[in-house]
Design an enzyme around this catalytic site. Sequence first.
Site, PDB file in Angstrom:
ATOM      1  N   SER A 133       0.827  -1.199   0.000  1.00  8.30           N
ATOM      2  CA  SER A 133       0.000   0.000   0.000  1.00  8.30           C
ATOM      3  C   SER A 133       0.864   1.253   0.000  1.00  8.30           C
ATOM      4  O   SER A 133       1.776   1.387   0.828  1.00  8.30           O
ATOM      5  CB  SER A 133      -0.908  -0.014   1.238  1.00  8.30           C
ATOM      6  OG  SER A 133      -1.714   1.131   1.273  1.00  8.30           O
ATOM      7  N   GLY A 134       0.568   2.174  -0.917  1.00 10.98           N
ATOM      8  CA  GLY A 134       1.325   3.419  -1.009  1.00 10.98           C
ATOM      9  C   GLY A 134       2.470   3.363  -1.994  1.00 10.98           C
ATOM     10  O   GLY A 134       3.194   4.344  -2.166  1.00 10.98           O
ATOM     11  N   THR A 138      -2.132   1.962  -7.953  1.00 11.26           N
ATOM     12  CA  THR A 138      -3.322   2.568  -8.554  1.00 11.26           C
ATOM     13  C   THR A 138      -2.936   3.650  -9.559  1.00 11.26           C
ATOM     14  O   THR A 138      -3.518   3.757 -10.648  1.00 11.26           O
ATOM     15  CB  THR A 138      -4.228   3.157  -7.466  1.00 11.26           C
ATOM     16  OG1 THR A 138      -4.585   2.116  -6.542  1.00 11.26           O
ATOM     17  CG2 THR A 138      -5.499   3.740  -8.056  1.00 11.26           C
ATOM     18  N   ASN A 183      -0.964   4.961   3.293  1.00 13.59           N
ATOM     19  CA  ASN A 183      -1.338   5.530   1.988  1.00 13.59           C
ATOM     20  C   ASN A 183      -2.648   6.295   2.130  1.00 13.59           C
ATOM     21  O   ASN A 183      -3.602   5.782   2.704  1.00 13.59           O
ATOM     22  CB  ASN A 183      -1.492   4.398   0.961  1.00 13.59           C
ATOM     23  CG  ASN A 183      -1.756   4.903  -0.442  1.00 13.59           C
ATOM     24  OD1 ASN A 183      -1.763   6.105  -0.688  1.00 13.59           O
ATOM     25  ND2 ASN A 183      -1.998   3.986  -1.361  1.00 13.59           N
ATOM     26  N   SER A 186      -5.434   4.318  -0.451  1.00 15.63           N
ATOM     27  CA  SER A 186      -5.108   2.898  -0.515  1.00 15.63           C
ATOM     28  C   SER A 186      -6.289   2.101  -1.071  1.00 15.63           C
ATOM     29  O   SER A 186      -7.428   2.237  -0.604  1.00 15.63           O
ATOM     30  CB  SER A 186      -4.748   2.387   0.881  1.00 15.63           C
ATOM     31  OG  SER A 186      -4.522   1.004   0.866  1.00 15.63           O
ATOM     32  N   SER A 187      -6.005   1.249  -2.077  1.00 13.75           N
ATOM     33  CA  SER A 187      -7.043   0.370  -2.610  1.00 13.75           C
ATOM     34  C   SER A 187      -7.287  -0.750  -1.601  1.00 13.75           C
ATOM     35  O   SER A 187      -6.368  -1.499  -1.272  1.00 13.75           O
ATOM     36  CB  SER A 187      -6.602  -0.237  -3.954  1.00 13.75           C
ATOM     37  OG  SER A 187      -6.412   0.769  -4.911  1.00 13.75           O
TER      38      SER A 187
END
Length: 1054
Positions: A133-134, A138, A183, A186-187
Amino acid sequence: MGRRKARQVWGLYFKEAAGSDGIRLTMESALTARDRVGVQDFVLLENFTSEAAFIENLRKRFKENLIYTYIGSVLVSVNPYKDLEIYSKQHMERYRGVSFYEVSPHLYAIADNSYRSLRIERKDQCILISGESGAGKTEATKKILQYYAVTCPASDQVETVKDRLLQSNPVLEAFGNAKTLRNDNSSRFGKYMDVQFDYKGAPVGGHILNYLLEKSRVVHQNHGERNFHIFYQLLEGGEDDLLRRLGLEKNPQQYHYLVKGQCARVSSISDKNDWKVVRRALSVINFNDNEVEDLLSIVASVLHLGNVQFAADEQGNAQVTTENQIKYLARLLGVEGSVLREALIHKTIIAKGEELVSPLNLEQAAYARDALAKAVYGRTFSWLVNKINKSLAYKEAECPGWRSATVLGLLDIYGFEVFQHNSFEQFCINYCNEKLQQLFIELTLKSEQEEYESEGIAWEPVQYFNNKIICDLVEEKFKGIISILDEECLRPGDATDMTFLEKLEETVKNHPHFLTHKLADQKTRKSLGREEFRLLHYAGEVTYSVTGFLDKNNDLLFRNLKETMCNSENTIINHCFERTELTDKKRPETAATQFKNSLSKLMEILMSKEPSYIRCIKPNDAKQAGRFDEVLIRHQVKYLGLMENLRVRRAGFAYRRKYEIFLQRYKSLCSETWPTWEGRPHDGVAVLVKHLGYKQEEYKMGRTKIFIRFPKTLFATEDALEIRKQSLATKIQATWRGFYWRQKFLHMKHSAITIQSWWRGTQGRRKASKKKWAVETIRRFIKGFIYRNYPRCSENEYFLDYIRYSFLMNLKRNLPKNVLDKSWPTPPPSLYEVSQLLRQLCMQNMVWSYCKRISPEWKQQLDQKVVASEMFKGKKDNYPQSVPRLFINTRLGTEEINPKVLQVLGNETIKYAVPVVKYDRKGYKARVRQLLLTQNAIFIVEEAKIKQRIDYANLTGISVSSLSDSLFVLHVRCEDNKQKGDVVLQSDHVIETLTKTAMSADKINNVNISQGSIKFTIGQGKEGIIDFTSGSELLIAKAKNGHLAVVAPRLNSR
């Protein structure tokens, strides 16, 4: 010459060479700058087994804002946490249609390489993007979609698909992304997107698969984290009327599900602006107003569910205490309020065909409420993905003749996660990464082996860690962790998280990659809790807490809550909760099994496609630009399996290139191949490597490529090229300068000749044209002269026009300057009458102009001069001398006239005064007097005494001689006894005096100019005579005969 300059000249040369040979040869620019920016392909690292060397190469490039590096065909991306100017349309065009290694590493190179393979080979492609994440997964997905949107062919239908593909991102981010500690965007779900391309290479459709949405975030967030973005966007950006309909307030602190993380607002996020983007995106991807209203009603209902509170009654059963929230929920979800209330505090159990309703305690009611919130949000998210898929669906009927489109997949999925507290979600995520790592190693080895076989190079088996043993530990039937977890969830009796752990210890206790507190040695037990187990993944050890495993795996929603949702009037909820769930006797699959099955399908999808890989790395946890946290990056390098990937890639040959490209780059190092090689590229490369002294173990010659085993061999070649460039650059510069200046000279010479030729031609044409005109003019002039006296006709019109024109131009130049100028050009006979008219008009105009400029004083002067002219012109000898002299208003000032005289005159105004000499009637004695003219009379004054007054009425005439003397006689009527007779006077200004006297007395016609003598009356009946004769000088005296004799000189001849 400096090395930098040499590179520039060499680059210019290669551009020219590429144009001539048809081969694009912009090679790896970072090879020659490796000391400063490292190598752009980790395969070229000399010490490729050293993790420190790997990270140092990353650090060098990161400090120079070079965030992309290859491991063969795998792209490693480091998040810069700042905007870099490397994503413009110009950059897109730079990578468009270019061979993978011709330009520096970039996201666009991966995207373009996959796209070209899809177009050329007509084989489906996929791009796997992973990282924690981060790390920028994305953003990488967005950039790839933007690249395809800009560079792919377009039409109206294609533009619609492009817009929907791009606009699906903000919608999915709003509902599936959240702010976490690592993040801000974050997804919280895995996403696989298929982009479908038609035979023209244009995107015509798409399909999205989502994996493992983190539903627990709906009801709980860790400190410093937020719920999903959509909740905050709705509250911050929603219109007042919309919020009023949904029963919401703008303050997030009012909602229980939004306050747990204590982080409602984030400086890097503008919820208000993001809300506008989401609303616009929903319309683009085909949401109508009713669907948007229903969707937002569900979002609002989740917030209201979080605010539903319970209290225990006397029996300890839960009761709803917030009726207002139930009312809002009933309206938003389209259900009966009383039914929903009962469903939240009771559960229905079917035993032996009978329904039993059991009340819930406080803990169970809270669980039911949270389970409903998670179920509603999770199923809505799945509906949302399906809705987007419908809008992106490829309409095959619109492209008849083509069975199906080729597909390019984008996998944006969570990377390996290791937190201080790891639970069910981390277990699933890391299991997914194990499967992807297994696939990655298999496909990498497969592609390496295929390339070796196609090139005829012997394949050497590669030793690597096969993580199948870990995948089997998780997914094996009956003995795997997921099977044991499902068995524990399904078995009758009191199953808990701890009984699940005990069952694990019993079943897989001998597995080398599994460990618990019970199975560990004395030293390891200190780091393991009694409710934890540890798995040794390919990327390292991860400790999981079993707390919540069973609940999260069951993902149960009580039957009566399902029944309530099935009766919803909200179309989305009604679609998400199907009635078949109530009648289906089969127990639904657990969350882990669903995830395992969907992951298995994903592996099948990926195996059917040609993969490309992007590994994303986060440089620091503080999201700061320019900060390189070596410990954190080492952790990610390990978890992403990058060293393992590099080791597999370097097991054979570090560097491989097609013969044409290798020969074109290095041919200058051998005299036999420079400047051109006429034979086959294979033979040219063989000659070149022999000249360079490559040893047999350092390289292999394939069918179309040369394989170099060691980076040091390539770098030695590159350094030799760098030295060679300097001499070549000098030679190329000299040759180019000579060529350039010769071309410039030839161009200037050609230009000069062209200009000279044109100028000579122009001059000749002008001269010939002028001669022709002159001949025609002279001919017309002569003919006109011959016919000049004839009426106007074609033969003489030019001549007559010329004569007229010449006369008028001459007249223009010689017009009279004033009214006294009588000159006038002589006109030709044909213009005589016109000339006279023009002369008359000119004179009238000059007179008119002159008169306009005359002042009253000057007019009076001219009037007097005209009268003088009428009386004396040609009659009196001294008149011409008076013409140029101006007449003066008076010759005597007021101060020269005696005041007593002025007093006697009274109101009579003196119009003119002049000193005169009076001659007595008897004896002709001269006496000085003053002559005064008033309105009514003439006064003769001697000092203070008026000697004689002559009224104008009594003045009968004025006599003056024709000579130049200044005597004149005023004739007075003798009937008046007051008058003594005529008066003989002399004035130095005789013309002026007589003119003014005649005009004042109105006796202009009574002025008599005598030739010889003048008779005048002396008294009663007596006369005197004045005789005038010409002489040399003026003499006035009494003659012997008693007359007054005047001798005057003649001034003008007559």
